[in-house]
Write a protein that holds these residues in place. Structure first.
Motif, PDB file in Angstrom:
ATOM      1  N   ARG A 109      47.890 -45.520  10.028  1.00 59.36           N
ATOM      2  CA  ARG A 109      48.780 -45.639   8.865  1.00 59.36           C
ATOM      3  C   ARG A 109      50.139 -46.140   9.343  1.00 59.36           C
ATOM      4  NH1 ARG A 109      45.858 -40.661   7.397  1.00 59.36           N
ATOM      5  NH2 ARG A 109      45.125 -40.788   5.230  1.00 59.36           N
ATOM      6  N   ASP A 110      50.906 -46.640   8.398  1.00 61.15           N
ATOM      7  CA  ASP A 110      52.243 -47.134   8.719  1.00 61.15           C
ATOM      8  C   ASP A 110      53.259 -46.363   7.882  1.00 61.15           C
ATOM      9  OD1 ASP A 110      54.530 -48.481   9.422  1.00 61.15           O
ATOM     10  OD2 ASP A 110      53.715 -50.485   9.027  1.00 61.15           O
ATOM     11  N   GLN A 111      54.094 -45.592   8.545  1.00 61.25           N
ATOM     12  CA  GLN A 111      55.101 -44.810   7.828  1.00 61.25           C
ATOM     13  C   GLN A 111      56.266 -45.648   7.343  1.00 61.25           C
ATOM     14  OE1 GLN A 111      56.145 -42.509  11.557  1.00 61.25           O
ATOM     15  NE2 GLN A 111      58.212 -42.721  10.712  1.00 61.25           N
ATOM     16  N   GLY A 112      56.314 -46.922   7.770  1.00 60.60           N
ATOM     17  CA  GLY A 112      57.405 -47.789   7.337  1.00 60.60           C
ATOM     18  C   GLY A 112      58.750 -47.310   7.840  1.00 60.60           C
ATOM     19  N   LYS A 113      59.769 -47.399   7.007  1.00 61.80           N
ATOM     20  CA  LYS A 113      61.125 -47.034   7.404  1.00 61.80           C
ATOM     21  C   LYS A 113      61.451 -45.571   7.131  1.00 61.80           C
ATOM     22  CE  LYS A 113      63.010 -51.705   6.743  1.00 61.80           C
ATOM     23  NZ  LYS A 113      64.033 -52.533   6.029  1.00 61.80           N
ATOM     24  N   CYS A 114      60.590 -44.869   6.418  1.00 61.51           N
ATOM     25  CA  CYS A 114      60.866 -43.464   6.086  1.00 61.51           C
ATOM     26  C   CYS A 114      60.521 -42.551   7.253  1.00 61.51           C
ATOM     27  CB  CYS A 114      60.085 -43.043   4.845  1.00 61.51           C
ATOM     28  SG  CYS A 114      60.715 -43.782   3.326  1.00 61.51           S
ATOM     29  N   LEU A 115      61.200 -41.404   7.327  1.00 63.74           N
ATOM     30  CA  LEU A 115      61.062 -40.472   8.441  1.00 63.74           C
ATOM     31  C   LEU A 115      59.929 -39.482   8.151  1.00 63.74           C
ATOM     32  CD1 LEU A 115      64.848 -39.843   9.124  1.00 63.74           C
ATOM     33  CD2 LEU A 115      63.394 -41.738   9.826  1.00 63.74           C
ATOM     34  N   THR A 116      58.739 -39.999   7.989  1.00 64.72           N
ATOM     35  CA  THR A 116      57.609 -39.180   7.558  1.00 64.72           C
ATOM     36  C   THR A 116      56.563 -39.008   8.650  1.00 64.72           C
ATOM     37  OG1 THR A 116      56.574 -41.168   6.643  1.00 64.72           O
ATOM     38  CG2 THR A 116      57.902 -39.831   5.136  1.00 64.72           C
ATOM     39  N   CYS A 117      56.957 -39.119   9.909  1.00 62.87           N
ATOM     40  CA  CYS A 117      55.976 -39.069  10.998  1.00 62.87           C
ATOM     41  C   CYS A 117      55.244 -37.734  11.033  1.00 62.87           C
ATOM     42  CB  CYS A 117      56.642 -39.336  12.335  1.00 62.87           C
ATOM     43  SG  CYS A 117      57.860 -38.098  12.854  1.00 62.87           S
ATOM     44  N   VAL A 118      55.944 -36.641  10.739  1.00 63.98           N
ATOM     45  CA  VAL A 118      55.313 -35.322  10.787  1.00 63.98           C
ATOM     46  C   VAL A 118      54.215 -35.220   9.736  1.00 63.98           C
ATOM     47  CG1 VAL A 118      55.699 -32.864  10.380  1.00 63.98           C
ATOM     48  CG2 VAL A 118      57.285 -34.159  11.820  1.00 63.98           C
ATOM     49  N   ALA A 119      54.504 -35.650   8.517  1.00 66.05           N
ATOM     50  CA  ALA A 119      53.497 -35.618   7.458  1.00 66.05           C
ATOM     51  C   ALA A 119      52.308 -36.509   7.800  1.00 66.05           C
ATOM     52  CB  ALA A 119      54.114 -36.050   6.130  1.00 66.05           C
ATOM     53  N   HIS A 120      52.570 -37.660   8.403  1.00 68.31           N
ATOM     54  CA  HIS A 120      51.474 -38.536   8.807  1.00 68.31           C
ATOM     55  C   HIS A 120      50.620 -37.870   9.881  1.00 68.31           C
ATOM     56  CE1 HIS A 120      53.473 -41.766   6.572  1.00 68.31           C
ATOM     57  NE2 HIS A 120      52.379 -42.496   6.760  1.00 68.31           N
ATOM     58  N   ALA A 121      51.264 -37.259  10.878  1.00 66.54           N
ATOM     59  CA  ALA A 121      50.507 -36.606  11.951  1.00 66.54           C
ATOM     60  C   ALA A 121      49.699 -35.431  11.411  1.00 66.54           C
ATOM     61  CB  ALA A 121      51.459 -36.139  13.050  1.00 66.54           C
ATOM     62  N   ALA A 122      50.304 -34.630  10.516  1.00 66.71           N
ATOM     63  CA  ALA A 122      49.601 -33.481   9.947  1.00 66.71           C
ATOM     64  C   ALA A 122      48.402 -33.929   9.115  1.00 66.71           C
ATOM     65  CB  ALA A 122      50.558 -32.647   9.101  1.00 66.71           C
ATOM     66  N   THR A 123      48.581 -34.977   8.325  1.00 68.40           N
ATOM     67  CA  THR A 123      47.491 -35.477   7.490  1.00 68.40           C
ATOM     68  C   THR A 123      46.361 -36.041   8.348  1.00 68.40           C
ATOM     69  OG1 THR A 123      49.070 -35.992   5.734  1.00 68.40           O
ATOM     70  CG2 THR A 123      46.902 -37.024   5.593  1.00 68.40           C
ATOM     71  N   GLU A 124      46.733 -36.783   9.386  1.00 69.82           N
ATOM     72  CA  GLU A 124      45.706 -37.291  10.297  1.00 69.82           C
ATOM     73  C   GLU A 124      44.919 -36.138  10.909  1.00 69.82           C
ATOM     74  OE1 GLU A 124      44.726 -40.236  10.879  1.00 69.82           O
ATOM     75  OE2 GLU A 124      46.306 -41.578  10.193  1.00 69.82           O
ATOM     76  N   ALA A 125      45.618 -35.086  11.324  1.00 67.01           N
ATOM     77  CA  ALA A 125      44.941 -33.944  11.946  1.00 67.01           C
ATOM     78  C   ALA A 125      43.999 -33.261  10.971  1.00 67.01           C
ATOM     79  CB  ALA A 125      45.974 -32.958  12.479  1.00 67.01           C
ATOM     80  N   VAL A 126      44.413 -33.123   9.711  1.00 62.11           N
ATOM     81  CA  VAL A 126      43.558 -32.511   8.697  1.00 62.11           C
ATOM     82  C   VAL A 126      42.300 -33.354   8.487  1.00 62.11           C
ATOM     83  CG1 VAL A 126      43.374 -32.028   6.228  1.00 62.11           C
ATOM     84  CG2 VAL A 126      45.371 -31.242   7.504  1.00 62.11           C
ATOM     85  N   GLU A 127      42.481 -34.652   8.326  1.00 61.89           N
ATOM     86  CA  GLU A 127      41.323 -35.518   8.077  1.00 61.89           C
ATOM     87  C   GLU A 127      40.362 -35.508   9.261  1.00 61.89           C
ATOM     88  OE1 GLU A 127      43.394 -38.753   5.034  1.00 61.89           O
ATOM     89  OE2 GLU A 127      42.751 -39.391   7.021  1.00 61.89           O
ATOM     90  N   MET A 128      40.918 -35.509  10.473  1.00 59.87           N
ATOM     91  CA  MET A 128      40.045 -35.498  11.645  1.00 59.87           C
ATOM     92  C   MET A 128      39.350 -34.156  11.804  1.00 59.87           C
ATOM     93  SD  MET A 128      41.782 -37.881  14.586  1.00 59.87           S
ATOM     94  CE  MET A 128      43.494 -37.976  14.120  1.00 59.87           C
ATOM     95  N   ALA A 129      40.017 -33.065  11.416  1.00 64.43           N
ATOM     96  CA  ALA A 129      39.373 -31.755  11.464  1.00 64.43           C
ATOM     97  C   ALA A 129      38.210 -31.686  10.477  1.00 64.43           C
ATOM     98  CB  ALA A 129      40.392 -30.655  11.175  1.00 64.43           C
ATOM     99  N   VAL A 130      38.419 -32.222   9.264  1.00 65.49           N
ATOM    100  CA  VAL A 130      37.348 -32.247   8.269  1.00 65.49           C
ATOM    101  C   VAL A 130      36.207 -33.142   8.753  1.00 65.49           C
ATOM    102  CG1 VAL A 130      36.741 -32.920   5.914  1.00 65.49           C
ATOM    103  CG2 VAL A 130      38.898 -31.751   6.352  1.00 65.49           C
ATOM    104  N   ALA A 131      36.539 -34.313   9.286  1.00 65.27           N
ATOM    105  CA  ALA A 131      35.500 -35.230   9.784  1.00 65.27           C
ATOM    106  C   ALA A 131      34.713 -34.582  10.921  1.00 65.27           C
ATOM    107  CB  ALA A 131      36.140 -36.536  10.247  1.00 65.27           C
TER     108      ALA A 131
END
Length: 501
Positions: A109-131
């Motif tokens: 994913r691309d967080q662009g210019k917003c400071l959303t790296c934590v939310a991106h990392a948390a979401t990735e971890a959730v999706e990978m845990a479910v997968a």
């Protein structure tokens, strides 16, 4: 919205201790206080040194170098609990492959210019845990509508964040635990939607569980990834320059130590793999793909698939105090788990167990299992959720593993009291395995310059004076332990889990 299947979590479990809460900060979303960065670098270097010792024990039966962590000259031999943890880590690493990459990794994913790296990392971890729980690839997860929006978690969870606010990892995970409904499917959130946050959530205390490189690697194997803080250096775009945009992360050079580099800002990524032979972590970034012509990071810092490798011990990656994991699966009542029967656990994933004849097991918690090809100790322990030390020692008692000599070379000359402590510690843990007591062999030179050797086995300070005499220069611990690498396909092992009662 009604047609979208919500991604609900049974549990989002924080697997690390946390110190004082960090304030949401600038840059990529995490604070960059000098004391924090310095402490993180030291903690990561210490964790790496401890891991090196365990890895050496696991692969070559010794060559530890001593001087690890807070235990001074005697490494992980200061008390029985430390040594038991070292032993468990050694068994797990020796009984698993040296490298691993999660099959649940998807497109970056691309967080662009917003400071959303934590939310991106948390979401990735959730999706990978479910997968990982459902044994799906990310493409399969997406087809089932089980991918989520980092922006929904970031903007909708309690706290009132804007594009420039940033977030801290443990606060994001609290939000996942306390209000998982804010992690919405992609269909429910788009780049233009933002909502005002609710009141700040209460601060809770979390257990300390994920505390070593070995446990981080085990979590990645079981649940797909771990979330880590990383201190981004000012030479990141130099080492990952624009020529890396079309290169896959696994094929790119890892980030290497640079004495002139300085800390620039804090960032959050997911660890999705590792290589213990080359001492690297594989990370998934949230800066998009270098193959995307619309990606604005023209100076570099990205790869074709969003993966990057970093040398272990650098940039605070996998620092125990700043590394977290989530465990989650579809909740009972959702379309994927309507009756709570976990339908993703298919016959193909199950392993056939054979009950033990009475009176071998009257509790009903132990069974025999016949190993298949490529099923080492780590796979069996993870699949059946076993205590690794209990499993290995039981297998050794029944002749599946053999005892071998292990050695550990201390980095410094030891005092007689330290030698006695090492002897007592190791003996208390290994006496159930071998009759041979541990010993410390020291070498040096006598007053006339001739080579001298001393062997010490005493649990008392007075009995080890020869190994701490003037002229002694180096000491090595010798003890018996279990080599777990000989497990062959078709072996019958005993697996016991008290939760099966």
């Amino acid at each position: 919205m009604a047609a979208a299947a919500l991604l609900l979590l049974v549990a989002a479990v924080l697997l690390a201790s946390t110190g004082p809460l960090l304030q949401p900060a600038s840059a990529q979303g995490l604070g960059v206080a000098p004391d924090l960065l310095g402490a993180g670098a030291q903690a990561t270097a210490t964790a790496f040194e401890e891991f090196e010792d365990v890895l050496n024990l696991a692969t070559v039966g010794g060559r530890g170098r001593g001087g690890r962590g807070s235990s001074g000259n005697i490494g992980g031999f200061s008390d029985a609990r430390d040594f038991e943890q070292t032993q468990a880590a050694m068994y797990y690493i020796a009984g698993s492959s040296s490298s691993y990459l999660s099959r649940a990794v998807g497109q970056p994913r691309d967080q662009g210019k917003c400071l959303t790296c934590v939310a991106h990392a948390a979401t990735e971890a959730v999706e990978m845990a479910v997968a990982s729980a459902m044994d799906l690839t990310r493409k399969q997860l997406k087809r089932r509508g089980l991918t989520a929006s980092p922006l929904s978690l970031y903007y909708c969870a309690a706290g009132g964040r804007s594009c420039n606010t940033g977030w801290d990892i443990n606060q994001a995970l609290r939000s996942l635990v306390e209000a998982p409904q804010w992690l919405q499917p992609n269909e429910c959130m788009n780049n233009t939607l933002a909502q005002e946050g609710l009141r700040e959530a209460a601060v809770l205390n979390w257990p300390s569980i994920l505390s070593s490189f070995y446990q981080i690697q085990q979590h990645i194997r079981r649940h797909g990834s771990a979330i880590t803080r990383i201190t981004m250096p000012n030479d990141w775009e130099v080492q990952f320059n624009s020529s890396m945009r079309a290169v896959k992360g696994e094929d790119a050079r890892p980030y290497r130590y640079n004495a002139t580099a300085r800390a620039a800002y804090g960032h959050a990524l997911t660890i999705v793999g590792f290589d213990n032979q080359n001492f690297t972590w594989t990370l998934l970034n949230s800066w998009g793909s270098g193959n995307d012509p619309d990606n604005l990071r023209v100076k570099g810092g990205i790869t074709a698939d969003g993966l990057v490798k970093v040398r272990m011990g650098l940039l605070g990656v996998a620092q125990p105090e700043e590394t977290y994991g989530v465990i989650c699966e579809p909740t009972t009542g959702t379309p994927e788990n309507q009756h709570g029967h976990m339908p993703w656990i298919t016959d193909e994933r199950r392993r056939m167990l054979t009950p033990l004849p009475a009176p071998d097991d009257m509790s009903g918690t132990c069974f025999n299992y016949t190993t298949l090809l490529d099923e080492g100790v780590a796979f069996i322990v993870d699949h059946f959720d076993l205590d690794i030390r209990t499993f290995v020692q039981d297998a050794a008692n029944r002749g599946l593993f053999r005892l071998e000599d292990f050695t550990y070379k201390f980095a410094y000359k030891l005092q007689a009291a330290e030698i006695a402590l090492v002897i007592r510690t190791v003996a208390s843990v290994t006496q159930v395995l071998a009759a041979d007591p541990p010993r410390v062999e020291c070498t040096g030179f006598d007053a006339k310059g001739a080579a001298s050797t001393a062997v010490c086995t005493s649990p008392t300070e007075a009995g080890n004076a020869a190994c701490a005499a003037p002229g002694i220069s180096s000491c090595m611990l010798h003890y018996k332990d279990i080599n777990v690498t000989q497990l062959q396909p078709g072996s019958t092992v005993r697996v016991c889990n008290p939760n099966w009662a």
